[in-house]
Design an enzyme around this catalytic site. Structure first.
Site, PDB file in Angstrom:
ATOM      1  N   LYS A  39       0.864  -1.261   0.248  1.00  0.00           N
ATOM      2  CA  LYS A  39      -0.119   0.035  -0.022  1.00  0.00           C
ATOM      3  C   LYS A  39       0.783   1.247  -0.072  1.00  0.00           C
ATOM      4  O   LYS A  39       2.058   1.553   0.395  1.00  0.00           O
ATOM      5  CB  LYS A  39      -0.937   0.068   1.157  1.00  0.00           C
ATOM      6  N   ARG A  72     -10.140 -11.899   1.213  1.00  0.00           N
ATOM      7  CA  ARG A  72     -10.593 -12.767   0.591  1.00  0.00           C
ATOM      8  C   ARG A  72     -10.227 -14.141   0.525  1.00  0.00           C
ATOM      9  O   ARG A  72     -10.570 -15.346   0.530  1.00  0.00           O
ATOM     10  CB  ARG A  72     -10.996 -12.417  -1.002  1.00  0.00           C
TER      11      ARG A  72
END
Length: 502
Positions: free
Chosen positions: A278, A352
């Site tokens: 990030k 996920r």
């Protein structure tokens, strides 16, 4: 904390008496009119002069100056009676308790009948009062140096009613307070620094909940995960020095273990993004990436207090997502617990992956219905903003029940679609059964669709709380920071859950 009395005696020496005021064409009625008479019409004059307000969420403070044994009275403006709702009442109570806390008053007496309307009955008002008390007085646990001055907190709330139904009122207060406390627990977990809340600490907290409420508890260690083949969770953990945990809590409210509701919470205690790292503007705040796990644990605390006649299994796959020479990377192919293989195209799409193994493990524990909760995608914020949780589902009936629970708890949910084209996109890989990141278009939908591949035919709802798990601005029901969103909705879903009779 709460005491219910079925008599109001204005000759008692209340430290603080609280009365609700609806707009009544500038007329005082009921208890307010009685007090006005005892105070020689001063309340009527104050109302005319604008010094006593019935405006929604206004607080008027009045010292009786010896004319009554009551030391002080707070009047809470409730606006027009036809406009009041359960949520608006909670906000009014929240403003009240914040004001009392700031005034450092410790003993409060509230005349409950003055906070009811045609739409809101006494038990509803009692629930709103207790929930708002817990939520509005919540303070973030920080690590600043403190002064030696002792903090004064509200120690007792006397709820005064003129009905004999004190048992029902007491029960409503207990339920409302349980909802507030469970939400606050979720807030505290989400607000904690990542060096203090590791997967191991999260597992320990779950064990404490299990001990308090007599839940069955299972904590899978890394070696057990390797033996079982939890390759998705283990892949995310590869870059970390902290061991992963698969956390399981089981509550059995029925005689037999059937019709089980599975609650699965994403427990990423810190998310760097891995090798798909990030940017510096996006990495700060990633301690909140376990907001889904916090919501599930908060819900389990509420369930432990309410003891509904349901069966629930809570599953939390937990690790952090770090970078090292051992970390997983784009182009890796991993094998999930379900046996499905996954091509990793984005290591920042790790939530996920852990949920894939979490959902499969919940099914192994007998979950017949699934709800997963996760701070999953920035895409859901682009789509729905920061007030509405995104949802996806494969089952209309389960979703409708969750939607109704969210309305009752004032935690808005909006459904996003899953199409056959979406399924084709997550199945599009030359190297594996699935890929974990088909692209930016419909990012939130792609994440949910991926998780749905592991729910398969089991009725399932996915909740993306990336936008709603935190707030940058405080309000009457809490400070800026973690919101504890979905803890109450999940608990309400469980409490009200009905099987399909067809």
């Amino acid at each position: 904390m709460f005491k219910v009395h079925n008599q109001l005696n204005l000759q008692e020496q209340y430290e603080l008496l609280v009365i609700g005021l609806f707009q009544k064409n500038n007329k005082l009625t009921g208890l307010a009119a009685e007090l006005d008479e005892k105070l020689d019409g001063q309340l009527t004059q104050m109302l005319k002069d604008g010094d006593l307000s019935t405006k929604y969420k206004s607080i008027t403070k009045l010292y009786t100056l010896g004319k009554l044994p009551v030391k002080r009275i707070f009047f809470v403006g409730l606006g027009r009676e036809k406009d009041i709702t359960f949520y608006k009442l909670k906000e009014a109570y929240g403003r009240l308790f914040k004001t009392i806390q700031e005034a450092k008053i410790q003993d409060v007496s509230i005349v409950l009948e003055t906070f009811v309307s045609e739409k809101i009955e006494l038990p509803d008002s009692a629930h709103a009062l207790a929930e708002a008390f817990a939520l509005s007085t919540y303070k973030i646990i920080d690590y600043k140096q403190k002064s030696n001055e002792p903090e004064k907190q509200i120690e007792q709330v006397q709820v005064i009613v003129t009905t004999e139904e004190t048992v029902e009122i007491t029960a409503a207060l207990e339920v409302g307070y349980a909802f507030g406390k469970g939400t606050n627990s979720a807030r505290t977990l989400t607000n904690m620094p990542p060096n203090l809340l590791t997967a191991s600490e999260l597992a320990q907290y779950a064990q404490e909940i299990a001990k308090t409420y007599q839940f069955e508890c299972e904590i899978l260690e890394k070696e057990e995960m390797e033996r079982l083949g939890m390759g998705a969770l283990l892949a995310v953990n590869k870059g970390s020095v902290e061991p992963p945990k698969m956390i399981v809590l089981k509550y059995q409210g029925k005689e037999t273990w059937e019709d089980v509701i599975g609650l699965v919470g994403k427990g990423i205690t810190y998310d760097t993004g891995g090798y798909s790292i990030k940017p510096k503007s996006g990495i700060v705040g990633m301690k909140t990436d376990m907001g889904g796990a916090a919501a599930v644990l908060g819900a389990m605390e509420i369930i432990g207090e309410l003891r509904p006649e349901q069966n629930v299994v809570a599953v939390i796959p937990s690790t952090d997502n770090m970078i090292s020479g051992d970390a997983f990377k784009p182009d890796d192919v991993i094998v999930s617990l379900s046996g499905k293989t996954i091509e990793v195209l984005n290591t920042d799409a790790e939530g996920r992956l852990v949920l894939a193994d979490g959902i499969t493990y919940a099914k192994h524990h007998g979950a017949n219905y699934l709800v997963d909760v996760a701070t999953l995608t920035g895409g859901v914020i682009v789509a729905l903003g920061t007030e509405t949780t995104g949802a996806m589902t494969n089952n209309e009936e389960l979703f409708e029940q969750l939607l109704q629970a969210s309305y009752e708890c004032d935690e808005p949910v909006w459904r996003l679609p899953i199409t056959e084209s979406d399924k084709k996109r997550v199945r599009n890989s030359k190297m594996a059964d699935l890929n974990n990141s088909p692209g930016r278009e419909g990012h939130a939908i792609m994440a949910g669709t991926f998780i749905g591949e592991f729910a398969e035919d089991t009725p399932w709802v996915h909740l993306d709380i990336a936008g709603t798990a935190t707030t940058s601005k405080g309000n009457e029901l809490g400070p800026a920071g973690a919101t504890g969103v979905m803890a109450r909705t999940l608990a309400t879903l469980v409490e009200r859950f009905e099987l399909n009779k067809e």
